[in-house]
Each structure stands twice: as C-alpha cells, then as structure tokens.
Design an enzyme around this catalytic site. Structure first.
Site, PDB file in Angstrom:
ATOM      1  N   ASP A  64       0.829  -1.209   0.000  1.00  0.00           N
ATOM      2  CA  ASP A  64       0.000   0.000   0.000  1.00  0.00           C
ATOM      3  C   ASP A  64       0.863   1.258   0.000  1.00  0.00           C
ATOM      4  O   ASP A  64       1.983   1.245   0.511  1.00  0.00           O
ATOM      5  CB  ASP A  64      -0.916  -0.031   1.242  1.00  0.00           C
ATOM      6  CG  ASP A  64      -2.100   0.904   1.100  1.00  0.00           C
ATOM      7  OD1 ASP A  64      -2.349   1.407  -0.017  1.00  0.00           O
ATOM      8  OD2 ASP A  64      -2.784   1.142   2.114  1.00  0.00           O
TER       9      ASP A  64
ATOM     10  N   ARG B 210       2.005  -4.881   6.245  1.00  0.00           N
ATOM     11  CA  ARG B 210       1.307  -3.838   5.484  1.00  0.00           C
ATOM     12  C   ARG B 210       2.152  -2.578   5.496  1.00  0.00           C
ATOM     13  O   ARG B 210       2.581  -2.113   6.551  1.00  0.00           O
ATOM     14  CB  ARG B 210      -0.080  -3.533   6.047  1.00  0.00           C
ATOM     15  CG  ARG B 210      -0.807  -2.503   5.161  1.00  0.00           C
ATOM     16  CD  ARG B 210      -2.259  -2.311   5.498  1.00  0.00           C
ATOM     17  NE  ARG B 210      -2.891  -1.456   4.492  1.00  0.00           N
ATOM     18  CZ  ARG B 210      -4.128  -1.574   4.058  1.00  0.00           C
ATOM     19  NH1 ARG B 210      -4.909  -2.499   4.547  1.00  0.00           N
ATOM     20  NH2 ARG B 210      -4.620  -0.758   3.137  1.00  0.00           N
TER      21      ARG B 210
ATOM     22  N   ASN C  97     -10.948  -2.565  -5.305  1.00  0.00           N
ATOM     23  CA  ASN C  97     -10.210  -1.634  -6.157  1.00  0.00           C
ATOM     24  C   ASN C  97     -10.873  -1.416  -7.522  1.00  0.00           C
ATOM     25  O   ASN C  97     -10.555  -0.445  -8.216  1.00  0.00           O
ATOM     26  CB  ASN C  97      -8.759  -2.108  -6.359  1.00  0.00           C
ATOM     27  CG  ASN C  97      -7.884  -1.998  -5.126  1.00  0.00           C
ATOM     28  OD1 ASN C  97      -6.965  -2.784  -4.913  1.00  0.00           O
ATOM     29  ND2 ASN C  97      -8.151  -1.007  -4.267  1.00  0.00           N
TER      30      ASN C  97
END
Ligand code: IPE
Ligand code: IPE
Ligand code: MG
Length: 236
Positions: free
Chosen positions: A16, A184, A64
C-alpha cells in the site's frame, strides 16, 4: 550475511501507498504504481534469496474495481507488462507463480497470460509467488460456503463432515500454507479484505514505509523482528 527465515515459511504483503508516494513528489498516481511494480520485482528476488518459501502479494482487491476507470486501466496495463516480462527471471530463480482472486472480472487477455504463466512455472520449487488479483477474502469464503451447501444438497456430503480442513480446501489458497507473517506498508493498520480465513494465527507488522520505498533492508529488518517473537497458538 543473509537474514535467516527460520520458521518463517510464508510472508503475505499488503502493498500500500503507491498513490501517496507519488503525491508527495507532485507526480501522478500512475508513476507511484509504476515504481511499486519495480518494488514487486525487487522484493520477490530478495525473498527468494532469503529462502522464503511462499510470498503472497496483494496486487488488486475486488474493492479496487471501484477506483476511477483511468486508474484501473493504468493498473491493468502494468499488470500486462509484468505478465509478459517476467517469465525468464522467474524460471532462472525457480519461482512458481500462482494467482488467487476472481478471474471472471479480469480482461480475457490477462486471464490467458495468468494461466500461461502458471503452467510454465508449475515445475519450479524454490519459491511460490502468489499474486492476489481481483481478490476479496469475503467473496472467497462465500464461494466456499456455496460449494459446501451445493454438495450437501446433492447428498454428496453430510453437514456433520464439514470441518476447517474441508473449508480450507475450497479456498483459492488450497495449495499453500497459511501466512506466518502479514506485512502492510504505508502506515494503515487494517486488513482490507485480505486472507481473512488464512491469517487466523499470523503475526502482523505495520510499517510507515510507502510501498515504492520498501526494499530488501526493510524486509530483512521485519524478518528479524518476526524471528524474535513467540508464537503460542493459544497454548502456554
Ligand atoms: C497500493 O497503493 C496499490 C493498490 C491498492 C492497487 P494505493 O493506490 O492504494 O496507494 P494509496 O493508498 O492511495 O497511497
Ligand atoms: C489494499 O489497499 C489493497 C491492495 C494493496 C491491493 P487499499 O489501498 O485498496 O486499501 P484501503 O482502501 O486503504 O483499505
Ligand atoms: Mg491504498
């Protein structure tokens, strides 16, 4: 000296921060995605060299698809390039590639390239690179539940037979072990519909580094941090 991966077999990453990386530099989001695609190659290489057996990368979620058409186009374009360019390196490094996610939502030419890449690398056994593409974990779980319901309705299974092993065998990830570590990037501390079933006992690491800036050193440091943890699985 390379970092030892020890009991760390499977790393799953939520890549991300491409958009913010570009924004910080006054660049278009597409430039961030392009740089992010280079990071994918660098980290795949590094993970393989460090002896990681399974690397799962979240490349595009079912959610997305709701992004502006132009951004989705950019991402599909980068994906096309990646699928065409990478075979030689994957073969040289003994990487088997597999894809998880809802293929019917992807353009036909991409689905075809994905299947081809899976077939061509099926015999490689140094590392499995699993790319989550058009992937949503709730959808994955729901389709497994639907299959089980259909089997029960046909009388092929007894509801009493349904257990975690059977359930896991109906997920996209049926051929790979659960992740040991989920990373992440970009500072967000959420799961965003990623591997909900599979992360039951995963360790988590959240880093503020934006994905295009993530590198081998970041990965090594996180693995060292993982190696110092004690996993208990509910025991003492
Ligand atoms: C990750 O970067 C790539 C995808 C989700 C496809 P983002 O595009 O989410 O970047 P941010 O979160 O807007 O910075
Ligand atoms: C998660 O990132 C999906 C991928 C990395 C492919 P997002 O940027 O889409 O997640 P949210 O919207 O911040 O939860
Ligand atoms: Mg994001």
């Amino acid at each position: 000296m390379t970092t030892k991966t020890g009991n760390l077999q499977h790393i799953a990453i939520i890549m991300d921060g491409n958009g913010r990386w570009a924004k910080k530099r006054g660049l278009l989001r597409s430039v961030g995605h392009k740089k992010g695609a280079e990071t994918v190659k660098e980290i795949t290489r590094a993970a393989g060299e460090m002896g990681v057996k399974y690397l799962t990368l979240y490349a595009f979620s079912t959610e997305n698809w709701q992004r502006p058409a132009e951004e989705v186009e950019t991402l599909m374009g980068l994906l096309r390039e990646y699928l065409k360019s990478d075979l030689k390196e994957l073969q040289e490094n003994g990487v088997r590639i597999i894809f998880i996610g809802e293929r019917s939502m992807l353009p036909a030419d991409i689905v075809e390239s994905m299947s081809k890449l899976e077939e061509e690398t099926a015999g490689n056994d140094k590392m499995t690179l699993c790319i989550a593409l058009s992937y949503g974990s709730r959808q994955e779980i729901v389709q497994a539940a639907r299959k089980i319901a259909a089997l029960a309705k046909q009388g092929d299974i007894d509801p009493e037979e349904v257990d975690a092993k059977m359930f896991a065998g109906l997920l996209y990830t049926k051929d790979i072990p659960d992740p040991d570590l989920v990373i992440r990037t970009s500072g967000e501390q959420r799961v965003s519909n990623y591997l909900l079933w599979q992360i039951a006992y995963a360790e988590f690491y959240f880093t503020d580094v934006l994905w295009p800036d993530f590198d081998r050193k970041c990965l090594e440091d996180i693995i060292k941090n993982f190696n110092a943890r004690e996993r208990r699985y509910g025991k003492i």
